[in-house]
Design a protein around this motif. Sequence first.
Motif, PDB file in Angstrom:
ATOM      1  N   LEU A 164       0.867  -1.223   0.090  1.00 50.26           N
ATOM      2  CA  LEU A 164       0.062   0.022  -0.015  1.00 50.26           C
ATOM      3  C   LEU A 164       0.848   1.201  -0.076  1.00 50.26           C
ATOM      4  N   TYR A 165       2.132   1.234   0.726  1.00 55.66           N
ATOM      5  CA  TYR A 165       2.874   2.084   0.824  1.00 55.66           C
ATOM      6  C   TYR A 165       3.493   2.709  -0.448  1.00 55.66           C
ATOM      7  N   VAL A 166       3.995   1.552  -1.259  1.00 59.80           N
ATOM      8  CA  VAL A 166       4.640   1.701  -2.625  1.00 59.80           C
ATOM      9  C   VAL A 166       3.428   2.224  -3.400  1.00 59.80           C
ATOM     10  N   GLY A 167       2.321   1.613  -3.484  1.00 61.77           N
ATOM     11  CA  GLY A 167       1.154   2.042  -4.239  1.00 61.77           C
ATOM     12  C   GLY A 167       0.943   3.598  -4.167  1.00 61.77           C
ATOM     13  N   GLU A 168       0.910   3.987  -2.962  1.00 61.03           N
ATOM     14  CA  GLU A 168       0.747   5.383  -2.925  1.00 61.03           C
ATOM     15  C   GLU A 168       1.734   6.535  -3.228  1.00 61.03           C
ATOM     16  N   PHE A 169       3.079   5.821  -2.780  1.00 63.55           N
ATOM     17  CA  PHE A 169       3.822   6.727  -3.545  1.00 63.55           C
ATOM     18  C   PHE A 169       3.997   6.782  -4.809  1.00 63.55           C
ATOM     19  N   TYR A 170       3.428   5.591  -5.767  1.00 64.06           N
ATOM     20  CA  TYR A 170       3.489   5.907  -7.055  1.00 64.06           C
ATOM     21  C   TYR A 170       2.573   6.895  -7.599  1.00 64.06           C
ATOM     22  N   PHE A 171       1.273   6.746  -6.745  1.00 64.80           N
ATOM     23  CA  PHE A 171       0.334   8.019  -7.065  1.00 64.80           C
ATOM     24  C   PHE A 171       0.760   9.338  -6.728  1.00 64.80           C
ATOM     25  N   ARG A 172       1.384   9.572  -5.902  1.00 63.94           N
ATOM     26  CA  ARG A 172       1.938  10.903  -5.412  1.00 63.94           C
ATOM     27  C   ARG A 172       2.932  11.399  -6.406  1.00 63.94           C
ATOM     28  N   SER A 173       3.777  10.451  -7.021  1.00 61.19           N
ATOM     29  CA  SER A 173       4.697  10.804  -8.119  1.00 61.19           C
ATOM     30  C   SER A 173       4.065  10.867  -9.498  1.00 61.19           C
ATOM     31  N   ALA A 174       2.607  10.669  -9.597  1.00 63.29           N
ATOM     32  CA  ALA A 174       2.200  10.571 -10.690  1.00 63.29           C
ATOM     33  C   ALA A 174       2.460   9.686 -11.681  1.00 63.29           C
ATOM     34  N   GLN A 175       2.996   8.436 -11.118  1.00 66.05           N
ATOM     35  CA  GLN A 175       3.215   7.214 -11.849  1.00 66.05           C
ATOM     36  C   GLN A 175       1.807   6.264 -11.692  1.00 66.05           C
ATOM     37  N   TYR A 176       0.843   6.736 -12.472  1.00 68.38           N
ATOM     38  CA  TYR A 176      -0.507   6.189 -12.192  1.00 68.38           C
ATOM     39  C   TYR A 176      -0.747   4.523 -12.621  1.00 68.38           C
ATOM     40  N   ASN A 177       0.200   4.363 -13.697  1.00 69.29           N
ATOM     41  CA  ASN A 177      -0.040   3.062 -14.035  1.00 69.29           C
ATOM     42  C   ASN A 177       0.557   1.917 -13.086  1.00 69.29           C
ATOM     43  N   ALA A 178       1.867   2.491 -12.555  1.00 68.27           N
ATOM     44  CA  ALA A 178       2.527   1.606 -11.617  1.00 68.27           C
ATOM     45  C   ALA A 178       1.756   1.572 -10.364  1.00 68.27           C
ATOM     46  N   SER A 179       1.192   2.700  -9.966  1.00 65.51           N
ATOM     47  CA  SER A 179       0.348   2.712  -8.700  1.00 65.51           C
ATOM     48  C   SER A 179      -0.978   1.669  -8.615  1.00 65.51           C
ATOM     49  N   ILE A 180      -1.593   1.646 -10.015  1.00 60.08           N
ATOM     50  CA  ILE A 180      -2.830   0.707 -10.307  1.00 60.08           C
ATOM     51  C   ILE A 180      -2.015  -0.899  -9.989  1.00 60.08           C
ATOM     52  N   VAL A 181      -0.978  -1.142 -10.732  1.00 59.01           N
ATOM     53  CA  VAL A 181      -0.527  -2.519 -10.399  1.00 59.01           C
ATOM     54  C   VAL A 181      -0.136  -2.882  -8.968  1.00 59.01           C
ATOM     55  N   ARG A 182       0.401  -2.027  -8.293  1.00 57.03           N
ATOM     56  CA  ARG A 182       0.719  -2.561  -6.903  1.00 57.03           C
ATOM     57  C   ARG A 182      -0.435  -2.610  -6.215  1.00 57.03           C
ATOM     58  N   LEU A 183      -1.542  -1.465  -6.231  1.00 56.18           N
ATOM     59  CA  LEU A 183      -2.651  -1.375  -5.327  1.00 56.18           C
ATOM     60  C   LEU A 183      -3.713  -2.528  -6.116  1.00 56.18           C
ATOM     61  N   GLU A 184      -3.748  -3.118  -7.149  1.00 53.88           N
ATOM     62  CA  GLU A 184      -4.606  -4.172  -7.271  1.00 53.88           C
ATOM     63  C   GLU A 184      -3.945  -5.472  -6.939  1.00 53.88           C
ATOM     64  N   TYR A 185      -2.677  -5.479  -6.977  1.00 55.25           N
ATOM     65  CA  TYR A 185      -2.018  -6.738  -6.288  1.00 55.25           C
ATOM     66  C   TYR A 185      -2.230  -6.679  -4.808  1.00 55.25           C
ATOM     67  N   PHE A 186      -2.298  -5.615  -4.187  1.00 55.87           N
ATOM     68  CA  PHE A 186      -2.527  -5.637  -2.712  1.00 55.87           C
ATOM     69  C   PHE A 186      -3.884  -6.159  -2.456  1.00 55.87           C
ATOM     70  N   LEU A 187      -4.854  -5.795  -3.301  1.00 53.20           N
ATOM     71  CA  LEU A 187      -6.321  -6.073  -2.955  1.00 53.20           C
ATOM     72  C   LEU A 187      -6.269  -7.448  -3.206  1.00 53.20           C
ATOM     73  N   THR A 188      -5.865  -8.205  -4.296  1.00 55.15           N
ATOM     74  CA  THR A 188      -5.696  -9.465  -4.645  1.00 55.15           C
ATOM     75  C   THR A 188      -5.097 -10.452  -3.510  1.00 55.15           C
ATOM     76  N   LYS A 189      -3.787 -10.021  -3.257  1.00 54.86           N
ATOM     77  CA  LYS A 189      -3.054 -10.883  -2.169  1.00 54.86           C
ATOM     78  C   LYS A 189      -3.412 -10.567  -0.791  1.00 54.86           C
ATOM     79  N   TYR A 190      -4.006  -9.604  -0.557  1.00 52.49           N
ATOM     80  CA  TYR A 190      -4.402  -9.125   0.886  1.00 52.49           C
ATOM     81  C   TYR A 190      -5.783  -8.879   1.207  1.00 52.49           C
ATOM     82  N   PRO A 191      -6.726  -9.839   0.760  1.00 50.08           N
ATOM     83  CA  PRO A 191      -8.021  -9.271   0.833  1.00 50.08           C
ATOM     84  C   PRO A 191      -8.499  -8.802   2.130  1.00 50.08           C
ATOM     85  N   ASN A 192      -8.069  -9.521   3.447  1.00 46.30           N
ATOM     86  CA  ASN A 192      -8.554  -9.256   4.513  1.00 46.30           C
ATOM     87  C   ASN A 192      -7.829  -8.237   5.401  1.00 46.30           C
TER      88      ASN A 192
END
Length: 455
Positions: A164-192
């Motif tokens: 989540l930290y890395v995905g947020e960092f990518y968003f703040r850096s305007a690297q939106y594709n990288a942010s999406i990859v990290r955050l969707e992996y976060f939702l899939t890997k850690y659903p709870n």
Amino acid sequence: MRKLIIIMTVCMLFFACASGPKRIDSAGDLYVDGVNLLQAKKYNQAIEKFSILRENHPFDPLAIVASVKLGDVYFAKKEYILAAGVYEDFFKSHPDDENVPYVLSRLGECYENESLSIDRDQDFTLKSIERLTYLRNRYPTNAYTKESEARLARMIQKLADRELYVGEFYFRSAQYNASIVRLEYFLTKYPNAKGIDKALLYLAMSYRELGNQEKSDFYSNRLQTEFSKSLYARATIRERKTLQPARVDVAKAATPVPLYEEKKPRNIELVAQAAKPDQVVVTEGAKEPAPGKAPAKDTAKNTENGQKAAQNKETDKNKGLGFFDKKKPVDIVSDTMEGFDKEKYVLFKGSVIAKQEDLYIFADAIEAYMSEDTNEIEKAVARGNVKIVKQDRTATCLEAIFENAKGEITLRGNVVVYQGKDKLSGDVIIYYVNTDRVVVQADKDKRARITVQPK
């Protein structure tokens, strides 16, 4: 001669028998001494006893237990790397020993204590999860397994926080594709895991920045449906309710007024005025005169700049603040948000980011005061590590005040403004939007400074 040789041989045998073999402590004595020294916190002596036991009695059953106790001594000394090394050797050498559950639990604790913060490498976190997972799968009913459940959950949550930290960092850096990859992996890997609501918010904003409104709406709806009581869900709802621009009745207007108008870059022209002793009023393109000498061309330049400002006044007077545009929505993201409907006041705290088109405002906290009639932002105050970025213009300060009613922007505390290669610094900088005028105030011990690079 023969008698002398016999006498010497008898003496040698006598002395050899008298000295006897060197006494070696038993395995039981060494083990008891080591345990007592460990309890007395005499760790170095305890290490010596357990090491001697392992060397002198390698086949004694107590030597196996001494290996575990040696790891316990290093653990008590908070030398977790050495303790983990001893425990790992024991686990690899005796994988079926009855002490393995205890050793695996200790390994998980050692690696947890060595685990770094989420912004750094998580190798020890992974090792802790590996050993504790093996313990849970191999010994599901063991007492040490139950004790380690909370630790295993913390380690898994830490890995989730890392993603989540890395995905947020990518968003703040305007690297939106990288942010999406990290955050969707976060939702899939850690659903709870904790932080799902925050990930959904950043996914919605990332897709919106990329122009995929369908996916953005999908994650926004999921956020509001599954986490209706979350601060992030309430932040998006409040943003839609109070931070949208007022509607313009085109039918009643004399001429159609566009709701969203692309703003063209505008070079601010700074008009000179009579300055106080602690103030400096600067004009763009002007150079600092030598002491006691007034440039002959200043009057002509000021007159020319005044004429240009008058020509642009009609165009600029309806634009509002030079940063905020009344006719476009403002997106504000923060860790927490408090809204007060009666007072028309919203407080954003923690890593606040305010965005409007190409304008970004970063601060520790932002207070927004809304208009009762139009729900527009009348006044905004940003505090703590303030950074304002718009096109090639960047400003840093400790506090920034945006006042729509007065048409003023006030920057306070170690203010530095960059526009291209030009630099302006002072303790307080006030920008009067309607007249395109800037006043720079300095502390008593400092002087206002401007650096203009020739083009």
